[in-house]
Design a protein around this motif. Structure first.
Motif, PDB file in Angstrom:
ATOM      1  N   GLY A   1      28.807  33.870  35.986  1.00  0.00           N
ATOM      2  CA  GLY A   1      28.627  35.330  35.937  1.00  0.00           C
ATOM      3  C   GLY A   1      29.901  36.028  35.465  1.00  0.00           C
ATOM      4  O   GLY A   1      29.861  36.953  34.653  1.00  0.00           O
ATOM      5  N   VAL A   2      31.034  35.583  35.980  1.00  0.00           N
ATOM      6  CA  VAL A   2      32.317  36.184  35.588  1.00  0.00           C
ATOM      7  C   VAL A   2      32.535  35.964  34.087  1.00  0.00           C
ATOM      8  O   VAL A   2      32.873  36.904  33.349  1.00  0.00           O
ATOM      9  N   ILE A   3      32.314  34.736  33.643  1.00  0.00           N
ATOM     10  CA  ILE A   3      32.557  34.424  32.223  1.00  0.00           C
ATOM     11  C   ILE A   3      31.656  35.297  31.334  1.00  0.00           C
ATOM     12  O   ILE A   3      32.089  35.802  30.299  1.00  0.00           O
ATOM     13  N   SER A   4      30.415  35.514  31.777  1.00  0.00           N
ATOM     14  CA  SER A   4      29.495  36.298  30.944  1.00  0.00           C
ATOM     15  C   SER A   4      29.908  37.773  30.872  1.00  0.00           C
ATOM     16  O   SER A   4      29.454  38.508  30.017  1.00  0.00           O
ATOM     17  N   LYS A   5      30.803  38.199  31.778  1.00  0.00           N
ATOM     18  CA  LYS A   5      31.236  39.616  31.763  1.00  0.00           C
ATOM     19  C   LYS A   5      32.701  39.741  31.354  1.00  0.00           C
ATOM     20  O   LYS A   5      33.362  40.731  31.683  1.00  0.00           O
TER      21      LYS A   5
ATOM     22  N   ASN B   1      54.084  38.586  33.226  1.00  0.00           N
ATOM     23  CA  ASN B   1      53.339  37.338  33.343  1.00  0.00           C
ATOM     24  C   ASN B   1      52.145  37.529  34.280  1.00  0.00           C
ATOM     25  O   ASN B   1      51.035  37.095  33.986  1.00  0.00           O
ATOM     26  N   GLU B   2      52.370  38.204  35.394  1.00  0.00           N
ATOM     27  CA  GLU B   2      51.274  38.446  36.343  1.00  0.00           C
ATOM     28  C   GLU B   2      50.217  39.348  35.706  1.00  0.00           C
ATOM     29  O   GLU B   2      49.014  39.035  35.733  1.00  0.00           O
ATOM     30  N   LEU B   3      50.684  40.436  35.093  1.00  0.00           N
ATOM     31  CA  LEU B   3      49.728  41.396  34.515  1.00  0.00           C
ATOM     32  C   LEU B   3      48.883  40.770  33.408  1.00  0.00           C
ATOM     33  O   LEU B   3      47.718  41.114  33.231  1.00  0.00           O
ATOM     34  N   ASN B   4      49.469  39.828  32.678  1.00  0.00           N
ATOM     35  CA  ASN B   4      48.747  39.235  31.534  1.00  0.00           C
ATOM     36  C   ASN B   4      47.792  38.115  31.921  1.00  0.00           C
ATOM     37  O   ASN B   4      47.021  37.658  31.084  1.00  0.00           O
ATOM     38  N   ASN B   5      47.881  37.639  33.140  1.00  0.00           N
ATOM     39  CA  ASN B   5      47.093  36.444  33.480  1.00  0.00           C
ATOM     40  C   ASN B   5      46.081  36.657  34.600  1.00  0.00           C
ATOM     41  O   ASN B   5      45.594  35.692  35.202  1.00  0.00           O
ATOM     42  N   ILE B   6      45.741  37.889  34.851  1.00  0.00           N
ATOM     43  CA  ILE B   6      44.834  38.178  35.973  1.00  0.00           C
ATOM     44  C   ILE B   6      43.463  37.529  35.774  1.00  0.00           C
ATOM     45  O   ILE B   6      42.920  36.895  36.685  1.00  0.00           O
ATOM     46  N   TYR B   7      42.952  37.662  34.571  1.00  0.00           N
ATOM     47  CA  TYR B   7      41.616  37.087  34.314  1.00  0.00           C
ATOM     48  C   TYR B   7      41.649  35.551  34.471  1.00  0.00           C
ATOM     49  O   TYR B   7      40.764  34.965  35.103  1.00  0.00           O
ATOM     50  N   SER B   8      42.688  34.920  33.936  1.00  0.00           N
ATOM     51  CA  SER B   8      42.800  33.457  34.088  1.00  0.00           C
ATOM     52  C   SER B   8      42.893  33.069  35.558  1.00  0.00           C
ATOM     53  O   SER B   8      42.351  32.038  35.988  1.00  0.00           O
TER      54      SER B   8
ATOM     55  N   ALA C   1      34.265  40.561  28.656  1.00  0.00           N
ATOM     56  CA  ALA C   1      34.681  41.762  27.916  1.00  0.00           C
ATOM     57  C   ALA C   1      34.749  42.974  28.847  1.00  0.00           C
ATOM     58  O   ALA C   1      35.712  43.754  28.804  1.00  0.00           O
ATOM     59  N   GLU C   2      33.754  43.128  29.722  1.00  0.00           N
ATOM     60  CA  GLU C   2      33.762  44.278  30.645  1.00  0.00           C
ATOM     61  C   GLU C   2      34.927  44.189  31.631  1.00  0.00           C
ATOM     62  O   GLU C   2      35.551  45.195  31.984  1.00  0.00           O
ATOM     63  N   ILE C   3      35.202  42.958  32.056  1.00  0.00           N
ATOM     64  CA  ILE C   3      36.329  42.762  32.986  1.00  0.00           C
ATOM     65  C   ILE C   3      37.641  43.180  32.304  1.00  0.00           C
ATOM     66  O   ILE C   3      38.469  43.889  32.885  1.00  0.00           O
ATOM     67  N   ALA C   4      37.784  42.766  31.035  1.00  0.00           N
ATOM     68  CA  ALA C   4      39.014  43.090  30.299  1.00  0.00           C
ATOM     69  C   ALA C   4      39.162  44.604  30.191  1.00  0.00           C
ATOM     70  O   ALA C   4      40.263  45.156  30.367  1.00  0.00           O
ATOM     71  N   HIS C   5      38.069  45.273  29.951  1.00  0.00           N
ATOM     72  CA  HIS C   5      38.076  46.720  29.806  1.00  0.00           C
ATOM     73  C   HIS C   5      38.514  47.391  31.119  1.00  0.00           C
ATOM     74  O   HIS C   5      39.365  48.285  31.128  1.00  0.00           O
ATOM     75  N   ILE C   6      37.926  46.922  32.215  1.00  0.00           N
ATOM     76  CA  ILE C   6      38.276  47.488  33.530  1.00  0.00           C
ATOM     77  C   ILE C   6      39.755  47.243  33.829  1.00  0.00           C
ATOM     78  O   ILE C   6      40.480  48.152  34.265  1.00  0.00           O
ATOM     79  N   LEU C   7      40.210  46.014  33.572  1.00  0.00           N
ATOM     80  CA  LEU C   7      41.618  45.709  33.862  1.00  0.00           C
ATOM     81  C   LEU C   7      42.543  46.568  33.008  1.00  0.00           C
ATOM     82  O   LEU C   7      43.576  47.056  33.482  1.00  0.00           O
ATOM     83  N   ASP C   8      42.172  46.794  31.737  1.00  0.00           N
ATOM     84  CA  ASP C   8      42.988  47.672  30.882  1.00  0.00           C
ATOM     85  C   ASP C   8      43.120  49.059  31.498  1.00  0.00           C
ATOM     86  O   ASP C   8      44.197  49.622  31.586  1.00  0.00           O
ATOM     87  N   ASP C   9      41.985  49.590  31.937  1.00  0.00           N
ATOM     88  CA  ASP C   9      41.984  50.944  32.526  1.00  0.00           C
ATOM     89  C   ASP C   9      42.825  50.984  33.810  1.00  0.00           C
ATOM     90  O   ASP C   9      43.634  51.893  34.003  1.00  0.00           O
ATOM     91  N   VAL C  10      42.590  49.997  34.672  1.00  0.00           N
ATOM     92  CA  VAL C  10      43.255  50.018  35.976  1.00  0.00           C
ATOM     93  C   VAL C  10      44.759  49.774  35.853  1.00  0.00           C
ATOM     94  O   VAL C  10      45.553  50.337  36.613  1.00  0.00           O
TER      95      VAL C  10
ATOM     96  N   LEU D   1      48.181  36.085  41.370  1.00  0.00           N
ATOM     97  CA  LEU D   1      47.006  35.697  40.567  1.00  0.00           C
ATOM     98  C   LEU D   1      45.980  34.995  41.456  1.00  0.00           C
ATOM     99  O   LEU D   1      44.783  35.211  41.327  1.00  0.00           O
ATOM    100  N   PHE D   2      46.451  34.163  42.354  1.00  0.00           N
ATOM    101  CA  PHE D   2      45.524  33.450  43.244  1.00  0.00           C
ATOM    102  C   PHE D   2      44.976  34.400  44.306  1.00  0.00           C
ATOM    103  O   PHE D   2      43.811  34.332  44.680  1.00  0.00           O
ATOM    104  N   ASP D   3      45.842  35.281  44.808  1.00  0.00           N
ATOM    105  CA  ASP D   3      45.381  36.178  45.876  1.00  0.00           C
ATOM    106  C   ASP D   3      44.327  37.159  45.358  1.00  0.00           C
ATOM    107  O   ASP D   3      43.310  37.381  46.014  1.00  0.00           O
ATOM    108  N   PHE D   4      44.579  37.721  44.194  1.00  0.00           N
ATOM    109  CA  PHE D   4      43.563  38.634  43.657  1.00  0.00           C
ATOM    110  C   PHE D   4      42.306  37.829  43.302  1.00  0.00           C
ATOM    111  O   PHE D   4      41.181  38.236  43.599  1.00  0.00           O
TER     112      PHE D   4
END
Ligand code: GN1
Ligand code: MG
Length: 355
Positions: A338-342, A286-293, A344-353, A237-240
């Motif tokens: 900037g990250v916080i304002s995006k 746990n790792e997959l669910n907490n990437i955004y955090s 929803a888009e980040i969540a979408h990308i992570l879902d796809d990836v 989580l920290f490395d990514f």
């Protein structure tokens, strides 16, 4: 001023050659790095910051990693090879207790402070996940923390709150906006703290300093990873998160013109694709669910680390001027917004990836 005589003396512990030139190199914030040239070769000579790292643990970790690499025939495939001392060690400890190492300088290699293209961003993600795959194959038991609590969110928050209490009032005035931003976002570090403290959180051997500048790109060859001082137990989580921090902002970490500091979603997407394409199967829920955090907390914590250092009088990071750390904290907080304002888009990308 470089003490060339002293450095030449250090160099002679590694090599029979004589140096023809020694110059400061790169822009790391912690160690001193030099490009040392001889008639036939170029080397990178580094002096490790002994007030930041536990040198015994650091020396141990390098030896464990390098033994694994050399005994598996992987020398030069993940990081530039070290030139061992006359005593066959990676590090030379000088009479002041300072710790030095020498590695080969690769002529075709290149680092980037900012990502010049989407392709480089994707390659950076792939390079770091390739290194992570290597780390996943090594038993972490013999690695020791070179900086205890390096990624402990609560410790970073406590250090920051303490600095606010201790600093001069003129610093409070200069940093009033950043202090107020940091204070109203402490929940980011607190949330990460509860993630880290949960039973299913898993530590693994990680790099822990994955900024873009720590990737050495080469012509027609896998990029290599450098700056291995913090290879120790940590989290994906920290490395990514640190890759996102250093790659998705197309402005320098100390850019004064904050209008240039923007979170770029296309680079985020390319980075996530590059990083997760091969490694997602190795990750836990746990790792997959907490990437955004993880992303939020790395950027927030880097912001408060710079701010803390400004408030404490610039004792940790190398700085070029009195408000350098304050300027650095501003870019981190701008990027975080900037990250916080995006989200929803980040969540979408992570879902796809990650699907
Ligand atoms: C420091 O050593 P360098 O410059 O690659 C710092 C990292 C920060 C980084 C910010 C040991 O890295 O944690 O993310 O600055 N390293 C240490 O640019 O504190
Ligand atoms: Mg470093």
């Amino acid at each position: 001023m470089i003490d060339t005589t002293h450095i030449n003396d250090i160099f002679s512990n590694f090599s029979q050659e004589s140096t023809t030139s020694i110059k400061p190199y790169g822009d790391g914030h912690i160690n001193k790095t030099y490009l040392a040239e001889t008639i036939n070769n170029k080397y990178i000579l580094q002096k490790v910051n002994k007030s930041v790292f536990d040198l015994e643990c650091l020396v141990n970790n390098y030896e464990v990693l390098d033994n694994y690499i050399t005994s598996n025939g992987l020398s030069g495939k993940y990081y530039p090879p070290y030139i061992k001392t006359n005593n066959k060690q990676i590090h030379h400890i000088d009479s002041d207790g300072s710790c030095w190492r020498l590695s080969v300088y690769l002529n075709d290699s290149l680092t980037h402070q900012l990502s010049p293209s989407i392709n480089i961003t994707q390659d950076a993600g792939m390079a770091m996940s390739r290194f992570q795959k290597l780390l996943n194959s090594i038993n972490s038991d013999s690695f020791r923390p070179t900086i205890p609590d390096f990624h402990n969110p609560q410790r970073r928050l406590d250090d920051y709150l303490d600095a606010v209490k201790k600093t001069k009032s003129q610093n409070i005035r200069k940093a009033s906006e950043e202090i107020s931003f940091a204070n109203s976002n402490t929940k980011i570090a607190e949330e990460m703290s509860s993630i880290v403290n949960a039973n299913d959180f898993n530590y693994r051997l990680t790099h822990n300093d994955t900024k873009l500048e720590n990737i050495l790109f080469r012509n027609n060859n896998y990029p290599l990873i450098i700056d291995l001082d913090t290879v120790m137990e940590g989290s994906i989580l920290f490395d990514f998160g640190d890759m996102v921090r250093s790659i998705t902002s197309l402005a320098k970490e100390d850019e004064k013109d904050l209008s240039k500091v923007e979170f770029n979603i296309d680079h985020f997407e390319a980075l996530a694709q590059g990083y997760f394409s091969t490694i997602k199967i190795d990750l836990t829920d746990n790792e997959l669910n907490n990437i955004y955090s993880g992303v939020l907390s790395v950027i927030y914590i880097q912001g408060i680390r710079f701010l803390t250092d400004f408030l404490m009088g610039n004792v940790y990071y190398d700085t070029g001027y009195a408000e350098h750390n304050l300027d650095r904290s501003k870019t981190q907080f701008k990027l975080l917004q900037g990250v916080i304002s995006k989200e929803a888009e980040i969540a979408h990308i992570l879902d796809d990836v990650l699907e």
